[in-house]
Design a protein around this motif. Sequence first.
Motif, mmCIF file in Angstrom:
data_model
loop_
_atom_site.group_PDB
_atom_site.id
_atom_site.type_symbol
_atom_site.label_atom_id
_atom_site.label_comp_id
_atom_site.label_asym_id
_atom_site.label_seq_id
_atom_site.Cartn_x
_atom_site.Cartn_y
_atom_site.Cartn_z
ATOM 1 N N ALA A 128 54.298 31.568 43.961
ATOM 2 C CA ALA A 128 53.601 32.778 45.214
ATOM 3 C C ALA A 128 53.753 33.766 43.977
ATOM 4 O O ALA A 128 54.504 34.768 43.716
ATOM 5 N N VAL A 129 52.624 35.107 44.146
ATOM 6 C CA VAL A 129 52.181 36.792 43.151
ATOM 7 C C VAL A 129 53.462 37.389 44.323
ATOM 8 O O VAL A 129 53.114 37.610 45.147
ATOM 9 N N GLU A 133 48.415 43.563 42.842
ATOM 10 C CA GLU A 133 46.259 43.481 43.406
ATOM 11 C C GLU A 133 46.152 43.971 42.199
ATOM 12 O O GLU A 133 44.384 43.887 43.079
ATOM 13 N N PHE A 134 45.828 45.273 41.558
ATOM 14 C CA PHE A 134 44.833 45.497 40.459
ATOM 15 C C PHE A 134 44.628 44.829 40.475
ATOM 16 O O PHE A 134 42.445 45.004 39.499
ATOM 17 N N ALA A 135 44.863 43.857 39.577
ATOM 18 C CA ALA A 135 44.567 42.362 38.865
ATOM 19 C C ALA A 135 43.190 41.493 39.906
ATOM 20 O O ALA A 135 42.507 40.006 39.499
ATOM 21 N N GLY A 136 43.556 41.665 41.783
ATOM 22 C CA GLY A 136 42.963 40.505 42.623
ATOM 23 C C GLY A 136 43.343 39.838 42.673
ATOM 24 O O GLY A 136 43.058 38.803 43.782
ATOM 25 N N TRP A 137 45.039 40.318 42.399
ATOM 26 C CA TRP A 137 46.078 39.188 43.424
ATOM 27 C C TRP A 137 46.502 39.781 44.452
ATOM 28 O O TRP A 137 46.298 41.125 44.705
ATOM 29 N N GLU A 188 47.821 30.299 45.680
ATOM 30 C CA GLU A 188 46.569 31.014 45.026
ATOM 31 C C GLU A 188 45.625 31.588 44.796
ATOM 32 O O GLU A 188 45.923 31.143 43.165
ATOM 33 N N TRP A 189 44.148 31.771 44.718
ATOM 34 C CA TRP A 189 43.531 31.307 43.727
ATOM 35 C C TRP A 189 42.642 32.278 43.568
ATOM 36 O O TRP A 189 42.325 33.014 44.478
ATOM 37 N N LEU A 190 41.916 32.387 42.284
ATOM 38 C CA LEU A 190 40.520 33.971 42.749
ATOM 39 C C LEU A 190 39.431 34.070 41.485
ATOM 40 O O LEU A 190 39.681 33.161 40.932
ATOM 41 N N LEU A 191 38.236 33.877 41.765
ATOM 42 C CA LEU A 191 37.612 34.503 41.195
ATOM 43 C C LEU A 191 36.598 35.331 41.384
ATOM 44 O O LEU A 191 36.923 36.123 41.584
ATOM 45 N N GLN A 192 36.093 35.603 40.814
ATOM 46 C CA GLN A 192 36.612 37.621 39.807
ATOM 47 C C GLN A 192 35.219 38.220 38.622
ATOM 48 O O GLN A 192 35.227 37.058 37.735
ATOM 49 N N ALA A 193 34.407 38.640 38.893
ATOM 50 C CA ALA A 193 33.217 39.246 38.150
ATOM 51 C C ALA A 193 33.218 41.091 38.399
ATOM 52 O O ALA A 193 33.159 41.399 38.904
ATOM 53 N N GLN A 194 33.293 40.898 36.785
ATOM 54 C CA GLN A 194 32.994 42.479 36.445
ATOM 55 C C GLN A 194 32.189 42.835 35.416
ATOM 56 O O GLN A 194 31.709 42.635 34.702
ATOM 57 N N MET A 195 31.026 44.354 35.542
ATOM 58 C CA MET A 195 30.356 45.357 34.925
ATOM 59 C C MET A 195 31.216 45.620 34.212
ATOM 60 O O MET A 195 31.370 46.382 34.702
ATOM 61 N N SER A 196 31.253 46.392 32.952
ATOM 62 C CA SER A 196 31.905 46.767 32.308
ATOM 63 C C SER A 196 31.093 47.684 31.087
ATOM 64 O O SER A 196 30.370 47.176 30.355
ATOM 65 N N PHE A 197 31.063 49.056 30.725
ATOM 66 C CA PHE A 197 29.790 50.056 30.432
ATOM 67 C C PHE A 197 30.722 50.886 29.660
ATOM 68 O O PHE A 197 31.659 51.249 30.196
#
Length: 417
Positions: free
Chosen positions: A387-388, A393-397, A406-415
């Motif tokens: 359990a988280v 929450e900042f990381a997507g949990w 619990e699992w997550l899928l995340q995509a991020q564009m960074s410039f």
Amino acid sequence: FAVTTLAVGGAAFGAEQNNETLAQIAELKAEIAQLKGAQGGQWLTEQRAAEIRGIVTDVLADAETRSSLQGAAGSGYNGGFFLSSSDGNFSMKINVLEQIRWTFNDNDTTQAYGFENKRTRLTFGGNIVDSSWSYKVGYYFGYSNSNENFGAGELSDVNVTKDLGSGWGLTVGQFKLPFSAEYGIDAGNLQFNDYSVVNTLMGTGYGQGLNLGYAADQFRFNAAYVNAIGEANEAWNGSSPNADWAFAVRGEFKLSGDWAQFNDGQSWKGEGFGALIGIGYAAERSDISDETPSFLTVDATVDFGGANIAAAYYMTDADTGAVTDEATGFTVAGGVFLADDFEAVARYENYEPDGGSELNTLVVGGNWYMAKNTAKLGLEFGYALDAVPGGAEFAGWTNSGTADGEWLLQAQMSFSF
């Protein structure tokens, strides 16, 4: 504003230069017409032709000199848009960090998904007075789910540094506290979409005060004395400071490589072998309870030129006398380039507070570098074996704290430019 000023100033300077050149050419045409009218077909002797050629050469040389002077003060792009005085004593570099993230999370009871403007930051830095004085000002226009003690519409870094010579430097203002290797890397240069949960829960964040630093070929250290650990944008008042005393120190020993290669989380193809070990310690004394919470970390980073691995151990002691005072944690992370512009990454982290909920997460993914850290796309899949707890929450949990899986899928564009 600075870029607009540069453009307007450059255009005005160019217009002035062209007007003066055209005026001189017009005078030459008038003189030639007068000579031609007075002397008919014999107006252009070899002597007069040589004189005219000399005048034209002088005009062109003058125009070239003016053109070169237009950029003498210094302007352009070099790791950021910059302006500089001709002697280099005053300069300004402007950098932008923009991160746009999409996250899908499933914790067995609810599903959450959507976009967020994770970070939008504008940073100014450069020299003042002379090259031994430097400054930095960072401002977040947007910051969702901040894992620090500031957010959108607030300052992050704001400080001035004096180079004292012989490797010594003194910084005054607000800055990242010297503690862990991971947090010493800028958010735009990370190997993952964000900092690890363990580093965030057990790290020291920012501080306001003084930092004395020293750097040599193989060793460097920083020691900061601040108002309080993890404090930013705090105003002075009748109860200041928030701690009787607070400090953070970090020492690093470089076994191989150069310092610059550890400024980002990746080990790029073609980069040399590098190895770094470090230790950080921080503590403060409460001005209310006289408790002295402390923080400790030991870490190591190894770059192989196209692959890397980093590990860190953390320990905290709240010093309240409770059973849950102490907590330990560790992270192991790394990556390998499967192509020049694609890197596979993985990170495991564990956080174990005495008497509290344990955190065990595994994140795997890949980064597509369109222009190294200037423009990149990060894709990650994360799975929580337990359990988280709160603070992730900042990381997507979702910080459900009730069930594992619990699992997550995340995509991020960074410039970052």
